[in-house]
Scaffold this motif. Structure first.
Motif, short mmCIF file in Angstrom:
data_model
loop_
_atom_site.label_atom_id
_atom_site.label_comp_id
_atom_site.label_asym_id
_atom_site.label_seq_id
_atom_site.Cartn_x
_atom_site.Cartn_y
_atom_site.Cartn_z
N ASP A 214 -10.74 -55.95 -111.11
CA ASP A 214 -10.73 -56.68 -113.15
C ASP A 214 -11.43 -55.78 -113.56
O ASP A 214 -12.68 -55.14 -113.82
CB ASP A 214 -11.10 -57.77 -112.78
CG ASP A 214 -10.42 -58.66 -114.67
OD1 ASP A 214 -10.48 -57.69 -115.96
OD2 ASP A 214 -10.80 -59.68 -114.31
N TYR A 215 -10.65 -54.69 -114.53
CA TYR A 215 -11.53 -54.04 -115.29
C TYR A 215 -12.12 -54.46 -116.57
O TYR A 215 -13.27 -54.26 -117.32
CB TYR A 215 -10.12 -53.10 -116.24
CG TYR A 215 -9.45 -53.98 -116.68
CD1 TYR A 215 -9.82 -53.75 -118.35
CD2 TYR A 215 -8.11 -54.06 -116.77
CE1 TYR A 215 -8.95 -54.27 -119.38
CE2 TYR A 215 -7.76 -54.52 -117.26
CZ TYR A 215 -7.97 -55.27 -118.79
OH TYR A 215 -7.23 -55.25 -120.04
N ARG A 216 -11.84 -55.49 -116.88
CA ARG A 216 -13.11 -56.26 -117.66
C ARG A 216 -14.14 -56.63 -117.16
O ARG A 216 -14.99 -57.55 -118.47
CB ARG A 216 -12.61 -57.51 -118.25
CG ARG A 216 -10.71 -57.32 -118.89
CD ARG A 216 -10.63 -59.10 -118.67
NE ARG A 216 -9.54 -59.23 -117.92
CZ ARG A 216 -9.17 -60.11 -117.88
NH1 ARG A 216 -8.43 -61.45 -118.49
NH2 ARG A 216 -8.71 -61.06 -116.23
N ILE A 217 -14.34 -57.00 -115.82
CA ILE A 217 -15.64 -57.18 -115.52
C ILE A 217 -16.49 -56.13 -115.40
O ILE A 217 -16.50 -55.25 -114.57
CB ILE A 217 -15.99 -57.54 -114.02
CG1 ILE A 217 -14.75 -59.05 -114.21
CG2 ILE A 217 -17.14 -57.88 -114.09
CD1 ILE A 217 -14.59 -59.77 -112.94
N THR A 218 -17.79 -56.03 -116.31
CA THR A 218 -18.41 -54.73 -116.10
C THR A 218 -19.40 -54.20 -115.08
O THR A 218 -19.60 -52.97 -114.89
CB THR A 218 -19.26 -54.53 -117.21
OG1 THR A 218 -20.18 -55.81 -117.58
CG2 THR A 218 -18.95 -55.00 -118.65
N GLY A 219 -19.81 -55.11 -114.75
CA GLY A 219 -20.73 -54.83 -113.32
C GLY A 219 -20.06 -55.46 -111.89
O GLY A 219 -21.07 -55.69 -110.87
N ARG B 206 -17.50 -48.48 -108.35
CA ARG B 206 -17.92 -48.28 -109.64
C ARG B 206 -19.99 -48.58 -109.19
O ARG B 206 -21.01 -48.18 -109.53
CB ARG B 206 -17.93 -49.68 -111.01
CG ARG B 206 -17.22 -49.90 -110.87
CD ARG B 206 -16.59 -50.62 -112.09
NE ARG B 206 -15.35 -51.25 -112.50
CZ ARG B 206 -14.70 -51.82 -112.93
NH1 ARG B 206 -15.51 -52.65 -113.90
NH2 ARG B 206 -13.55 -52.37 -113.62
N ASP C 170 -13.94 -50.35 -108.40
CA ASP C 170 -12.84 -50.60 -108.56
C ASP C 170 -11.59 -50.60 -108.74
O ASP C 170 -10.91 -50.83 -108.55
CB ASP C 170 -13.23 -48.43 -109.11
CG ASP C 170 -12.50 -48.04 -110.27
OD1 ASP C 170 -12.01 -49.45 -111.08
OD2 ASP C 170 -12.44 -46.97 -110.79
#
Length: 243
Positions: free
Chosen positions: A59-64, A78, A68
């Protein structure tokens, strides 16, 4: 007044059509033409899915997020911690070929990156891709060179149909295995935030189209075989009457 045998014979020949007009030996029927079109899309989808790293995406909305995206041959992270490093001092970031020999420590986590189900998926989808390459050559021959008047024309179509059928079954095994095990708990981190990506969707669509193309080409082979038999029968009747 009774007709003479000579006139009776001519009259019978007048009502007998030429064998070339009895059976319409088209180069391709509708099934064959549709098979070529479906194959083009199937080949494109299979090739793109084979080469792109979006079978499983985070999910690209989760920064942590640690993952990827990943494909059959490339994994993009990531910030993936080394599963063999208890102190969590080494992380893998960016995209790498799964068999990358240059990144230090990457070969040590290959067992984690490639569990048995992933190797199975790679194996069967590679068979599919090879089958599609072979089929592409056969489709070019069928479309550009071959015709019903050639001896091995029907064998070519049957072979093409069965190769596509095998490729479709192999692709189905690959996508089913990945669908069952690809997003399970215990493999990629934070599996609840991961989902199947567009590469996997293309793989599924390509699988269905490959099976459809196989059906169309096998239908084409059956129709061409039946037409050849009808042509031979009409030619035999024509020769008997002429004799």
């Amino acid at each position: 007044m009774q007709k003479s045998p000579h006139f009776a014979r001519e009259d019978s020949q007048e009502h007998l059509p030429s064998p070339h007009n009895t059976v319409n030996m088209k180069r391709r029927t509708l099934a064959g033409s549709c098979g070529v079109g479906v194959f083009i899309f199937a080949f494109a989808f299979i090739a793109i899915a084979f080469a792109t790293p979006s079978w499983l995406v985070s999910d690209y909305r989760i920064t942590g997020a640690k993952l990827d995206r990943l494909g059959l041959w490339v994994h993009c992270f990531r910030s993936l911690p080394d599963v063999n490093d208890d102190s969590q001092r080494r992380f893998f970031v960016g995209c790498r070929w799964v068999y990358d020999p240059f990144t230090k420590g990457y070969d040590e986590i290959r067992g984690f990156l490639l569990p048995a189900f992933m190797i199975t998926t790679q194996f069967f989808y590679t068979l599919t891709f090879i089958g599609m390459l072979v089929s592409a050559i056969a489709v070019l021959v069928f479309f550009l060179c071959a015709g019903p008047d050639q001896k091995h024309f029907i064998n070519l179509i049957y072979g093409l149909g069965y190769v596509l059928l095998g490729s479709g079954v192999s692709a189905a095994i690959a996508v089913i295995v990945f669908a069952v095990f690809g997003n399970r708990n215990g493999w990629m981190p934070e599996h609840a935030n991961n989902w199947f990506g567009w590469s996997f969707v293309l793989a599924c669509v390509g699988t269905v189209l490959t099976l459809v193309a196989a059906t169309l080409f096998l239908t084409e082979a059956h129709v061409q075989h039946r037409k050849r038999l009808q042509f031979k029968e009409s030619q035999t009747r024509f020769e008997l009457v002429r004799g």
